[in-house]
Design a protein around this motif. Structure first.
Motif, PDB file in Angstrom:
ATOM      1  N   ALA A  10       0.830  -1.210   0.000  1.00  0.00           N
ATOM      2  CA  ALA A  10       0.000   0.000   0.000  1.00  0.00           C
ATOM      3  C   ALA A  10       0.858   1.251   0.000  1.00  0.00           C
ATOM      4  O   ALA A  10       0.595   2.209  -0.735  1.00  0.00           O
ATOM      5  CB  ALA A  10      -0.926  -0.022   1.215  1.00  0.00           C
ATOM      6  N   VAL A  11       1.921   1.272   0.838  1.00  0.00           N
ATOM      7  CA  VAL A  11       2.817   2.431   0.899  1.00  0.00           C
ATOM      8  C   VAL A  11       3.510   2.637  -0.440  1.00  0.00           C
ATOM      9  O   VAL A  11       3.627   3.775  -0.928  1.00  0.00           O
ATOM     10  CB  VAL A  11       3.860   2.243   2.027  1.00  0.00           C
ATOM     11  CG1 VAL A  11       4.937   3.324   1.953  1.00  0.00           C
ATOM     12  CG2 VAL A  11       3.175   2.292   3.390  1.00  0.00           C
ATOM     13  N   PHE A  12       3.960   1.542  -1.047  1.00  0.00           N
ATOM     14  CA  PHE A  12       4.647   1.651  -2.336  1.00  0.00           C
ATOM     15  C   PHE A  12       3.735   2.246  -3.404  1.00  0.00           C
ATOM     16  O   PHE A  12       4.124   3.147  -4.139  1.00  0.00           O
ATOM     17  CB  PHE A  12       5.150   0.275  -2.773  1.00  0.00           C
ATOM     18  CG  PHE A  12       5.873   0.289  -4.090  1.00  0.00           C
ATOM     19  CD1 PHE A  12       7.122   0.896  -4.200  1.00  0.00           C
ATOM     20  CD2 PHE A  12       5.311  -0.278  -5.220  1.00  0.00           C
ATOM     21  CE1 PHE A  12       7.797   0.923  -5.406  1.00  0.00           C
ATOM     22  CE2 PHE A  12       5.972  -0.252  -6.439  1.00  0.00           C
ATOM     23  CZ  PHE A  12       7.225   0.353  -6.530  1.00  0.00           C
ATOM     24  N   ILE A  13       2.484   1.764  -3.474  1.00  0.00           N
ATOM     25  CA  ILE A  13       1.530   2.277  -4.463  1.00  0.00           C
ATOM     26  C   ILE A  13       1.227   3.743  -4.208  1.00  0.00           C
ATOM     27  O   ILE A  13       1.152   4.556  -5.132  1.00  0.00           O
ATOM     28  CB  ILE A  13       0.240   1.439  -4.446  1.00  0.00           C
ATOM     29  CG1 ILE A  13       0.505   0.059  -5.067  1.00  0.00           C
ATOM     30  CG2 ILE A  13      -0.891   2.139  -5.203  1.00  0.00           C
ATOM     31  CD1 ILE A  13      -0.644  -0.909  -4.963  1.00  0.00           C
ATOM     32  N   LEU A  14       1.061   4.112  -2.943  1.00  0.00           N
ATOM     33  CA  LEU A  14       0.757   5.508  -2.602  1.00  0.00           C
ATOM     34  C   LEU A  14       1.924   6.443  -2.917  1.00  0.00           C
ATOM     35  O   LEU A  14       1.719   7.640  -3.140  1.00  0.00           O
ATOM     36  CB  LEU A  14       0.407   5.623  -1.118  1.00  0.00           C
ATOM     37  CG  LEU A  14      -0.954   5.069  -0.691  1.00  0.00           C
ATOM     38  CD1 LEU A  14      -1.076   5.060   0.819  1.00  0.00           C
ATOM     39  CD2 LEU A  14      -2.086   5.895  -1.297  1.00  0.00           C
ATOM     40  N   SER A  15       3.138   5.912  -2.934  1.00  0.00           N
ATOM     41  CA  SER A  15       4.309   6.752  -3.203  1.00  0.00           C
ATOM     42  C   SER A  15       4.507   7.018  -4.691  1.00  0.00           C
ATOM     43  O   SER A  15       5.340   7.833  -5.072  1.00  0.00           O
ATOM     44  CB  SER A  15       5.563   6.085  -2.621  1.00  0.00           C
ATOM     45  OG  SER A  15       5.924   4.938  -3.385  1.00  0.00           O
ATOM     46  N   LEU A  43      -4.269   3.318   6.646  1.00  0.00           N
ATOM     47  CA  LEU A  43      -2.983   3.980   6.838  1.00  0.00           C
ATOM     48  C   LEU A  43      -3.158   5.438   7.234  1.00  0.00           C
ATOM     49  O   LEU A  43      -4.022   6.138   6.725  1.00  0.00           O
ATOM     50  CB  LEU A  43      -2.156   3.917   5.552  1.00  0.00           C
ATOM     51  CG  LEU A  43      -1.552   2.566   5.155  1.00  0.00           C
ATOM     52  CD1 LEU A  43      -0.850   2.703   3.822  1.00  0.00           C
ATOM     53  CD2 LEU A  43      -0.581   2.066   6.215  1.00  0.00           C
ATOM     54  N   GLY A  44      -2.347   5.877   8.120  1.00  0.00           N
ATOM     55  CA  GLY A  44      -2.313   7.305   8.440  1.00  0.00           C
ATOM     56  C   GLY A  44      -1.124   7.944   7.745  1.00  0.00           C
ATOM     57  O   GLY A  44      -0.646   7.458   6.715  1.00  0.00           O
ATOM     58  N   GLN A  45      -0.619   9.035   8.297  1.00  0.00           N
ATOM     59  CA  GLN A  45       0.555   9.692   7.732  1.00  0.00           C
ATOM     60  C   GLN A  45       1.777   8.796   7.934  1.00  0.00           C
ATOM     61  O   GLN A  45       2.055   8.348   9.053  1.00  0.00           O
ATOM     62  CB  GLN A  45       0.789  11.041   8.427  1.00  0.00           C
ATOM     63  CG  GLN A  45       1.993  11.795   7.933  1.00  0.00           C
ATOM     64  CD  GLN A  45       1.781  12.347   6.530  1.00  0.00           C
ATOM     65  OE1 GLN A  45       0.701  12.836   6.228  1.00  0.00           O
ATOM     66  NE2 GLN A  45       2.805  12.269   5.693  1.00  0.00           N
ATOM     67  N   GLU A  49      11.140   8.004   6.444  1.00  0.00           N
ATOM     68  CA  GLU A  49      12.074   6.892   6.600  1.00  0.00           C
ATOM     69  C   GLU A  49      11.406   5.562   6.249  1.00  0.00           C
ATOM     70  O   GLU A  49      11.999   4.696   5.589  1.00  0.00           O
ATOM     71  CB  GLU A  49      12.598   6.865   8.035  1.00  0.00           C
ATOM     72  CG  GLU A  49      13.645   5.777   8.267  1.00  0.00           C
ATOM     73  CD  GLU A  49      14.156   5.788   9.701  1.00  0.00           C
ATOM     74  OE1 GLU A  49      13.862   6.756  10.416  1.00  0.00           O
ATOM     75  OE2 GLU A  49      14.818   4.821  10.088  1.00  0.00           O
ATOM     76  N   THR A  50      10.156   5.421   6.697  1.00  0.00           N
ATOM     77  CA  THR A  50       9.425   4.185   6.414  1.00  0.00           C
ATOM     78  C   THR A  50       9.167   4.046   4.916  1.00  0.00           C
ATOM     79  O   THR A  50       9.329   2.964   4.336  1.00  0.00           O
ATOM     80  CB  THR A  50       8.091   4.170   7.170  1.00  0.00           C
ATOM     81  OG1 THR A  50       8.345   4.263   8.574  1.00  0.00           O
ATOM     82  CG2 THR A  50       7.304   2.895   6.885  1.00  0.00           C
ATOM     83  N   VAL A  69       3.610  10.472   1.918  1.00  0.00           N
ATOM     84  CA  VAL A  69       2.524   9.520   1.653  1.00  0.00           C
ATOM     85  C   VAL A  69       1.491   9.581   2.768  1.00  0.00           C
ATOM     86  O   VAL A  69       1.814   9.538   3.940  1.00  0.00           O
ATOM     87  CB  VAL A  69       3.077   8.081   1.544  1.00  0.00           C
ATOM     88  CG1 VAL A  69       1.939   7.077   1.476  1.00  0.00           C
ATOM     89  CG2 VAL A  69       3.975   7.960   0.321  1.00  0.00           C
ATOM     90  N   ARG A  70       0.242   9.692   2.387  1.00  0.00           N
ATOM     91  CA  ARG A  70      -0.843   9.694   3.361  1.00  0.00           C
ATOM     92  C   ARG A  70      -2.003   8.885   2.789  1.00  0.00           C
ATOM     93  O   ARG A  70      -2.376   9.064   1.632  1.00  0.00           O
ATOM     94  CB  ARG A  70      -1.302  11.123   3.658  1.00  0.00           C
ATOM     95  CG  ARG A  70      -2.355  11.178   4.764  1.00  0.00           C
ATOM     96  CD  ARG A  70      -2.775  12.602   5.051  1.00  0.00           C
ATOM     97  NE  ARG A  70      -3.758  12.638   6.107  1.00  0.00           N
ATOM     98  CZ  ARG A  70      -3.476  12.653   7.399  1.00  0.00           C
ATOM     99  NH1 ARG A  70      -2.219  12.622   7.792  1.00  0.00           N
ATOM    100  NH2 ARG A  70      -4.423  12.689   8.310  1.00  0.00           N
ATOM    101  N   GLY A  71      -2.559   7.996   3.620  1.00  0.00           N
ATOM    102  CA  GLY A  71      -3.697   7.200   3.192  1.00  0.00           C
ATOM    103  C   GLY A  71      -5.006   7.902   3.496  1.00  0.00           C
ATOM    104  O   GLY A  71      -5.073   9.121   3.579  1.00  0.00           O
TER     105      GLY A  71
END
Length: 336
Positions: A10-15, A43-45, A49-50, A69-71
């Motif tokens: 999810a983080v990768f797609i949001l980035s 996901l929040g903010q 680094e993450t 990135v923020r969900g």
């Protein structure tokens, strides 16, 4: 920050830029889109680094870039609409907002009524009454129809005697149901309901059941507790009760009913009710309906009841929406 595999995806797609994210999600199945969307929504903010750590794991070429990135549901909405289009996207969003169907009552509402009836067959009538009282009326009516006649009677009687259930009253039953449903492959999740049975719930169920079945169950209630049976009758909404509607409400109902359903529903009904329909139609439409009724051959009673129930379902929905008023039923009568 330790992330699961889904959270990393999810983080990768949001980035990624939206167009790139869209291309990735277009290659996913609908189930995969549903899962990744739920994860994004939670996901929040995310700290930089993450995000960098996730991107390094997925793609080393991005290791020196910064991302914010923020969900959240708005991001989910934007992505889903781009990937699935608005129509499918709205359906998936509604499902996401309602959450997964992992409570015992949601699971039972989704199961085939015959399977639920079999599942409940060995339960005590009081337990069946409690369980069925938590389901939606249409599903509950189908399930009761598949129970043995003697069980139907006991369940309806006990449901009519139920009041609103306080929080915690169903915990033991919930745990038992969850264990059995889990054994069948259902999801686990606890839910405490404050709903219950009572006269109104029983009346709603009987309204939705075949007329011969509901008549037999009412006769049983009469024998067991006549005042209780009368209370149920007062809350029931039968096809003949359409006579209680004012003309304006009746005309609103007619606009929502198909001609084929109306023709079948009126076959063999009381002349007063037929006249109620005729007088709220145009002269030409009423004449055509009269002619069609005269020319119509024999019709199965079950088909007539099905058509009447379909019209009553529309009427109940219109009343719930405040579009019509049905006078004389229950405690919500109007004063003219």
């Amino acid at each position: 920050m330790k992330l699961t595999g889904k959270e990393k995806a999810a983080v990768f797609i949001l980035s990624l830029p939206d167009d790139d994210a869209k291309k990735i999600m277009e290659g996913m199945s609908e189930d995969e889109i549903r899962e990744i969307s739920r994860t994004i929504a939670r996901l929040g903010q995310m700290d930089e680094e993450t995000v960098k750590a996730v991107r390094e794991e997925f793609l080393s070429l991005f290791e020196n870039q910064s991302f914010n990135v923020r969900g959240g549901m708005q991001k989910v909405k934007d992505l889903i609409f781009k990937v699935l289009g608005k129509e499918k996207g709205r359906h998936l969003l509604k499902e996401l907002q309602q959450g997964p169907k992992n409570t015992p009552w949601e699971i039972l509402n989704e199961m085939e009524p015959t399977l639920v009836a079999t599942f409940l067959a060995n339960e005590h009538p009081q337990s069946i009454a409690l369980i069925i009282s938590q389901l939606n009326a249409e599903q509950a009516s189908f399930i009761i129809d598949y129970l043995a006649p003697e069980v139907q009677q006991e369940v309806i009687y006990r449901m009519a005697k139920l009041g609103n259930l306080p929080p915690g009253a169903l915990e033991d039953i919930e745990e038992s149901l969850l264990a059995e449903l889990e054994a069948m492959g259902a999801s686990r999740g606890l839910y405490t309901s404050e709903g219950g049975g009572g006269v109104k719930k029983v009346a709603e169920l009987l309204n939705l059941m075949p007329r011969d079945t509901s008549d037999k169950l009412l006769a049983f209630l009469d024998e067991e507790d006549n005042p209780l049976a009368e209370d149920v009758r007062k809350e029931m909404f039968l096809f003949e009760d359409l006579l209680l509607m004012d003309d304006k409400s009746f005309q609103t109902l007619l606009r929502e009913v198909s001609n084929d359903e109306l023709l079948t529903a009126l076959k063999g009904t009381d002349d007063r009710l037929k006249e109620k329909f005729f007088t709220n139609m145009s002269e030409r439409a009423a004449e055509m309906l009269r002619e069609d009724l005269e020319m119509m051959g024999p019709v199965k009673v079950s088909d007539v009841e099905q058509a009447q129930q379909a019209i009553l379902k529309v009427a109940r929905q219109l009343e719930a929406d405040g579009a019509i008023v049905i006078m004389g039923k229950g405690s919500d009568d109007v004063v003219l």
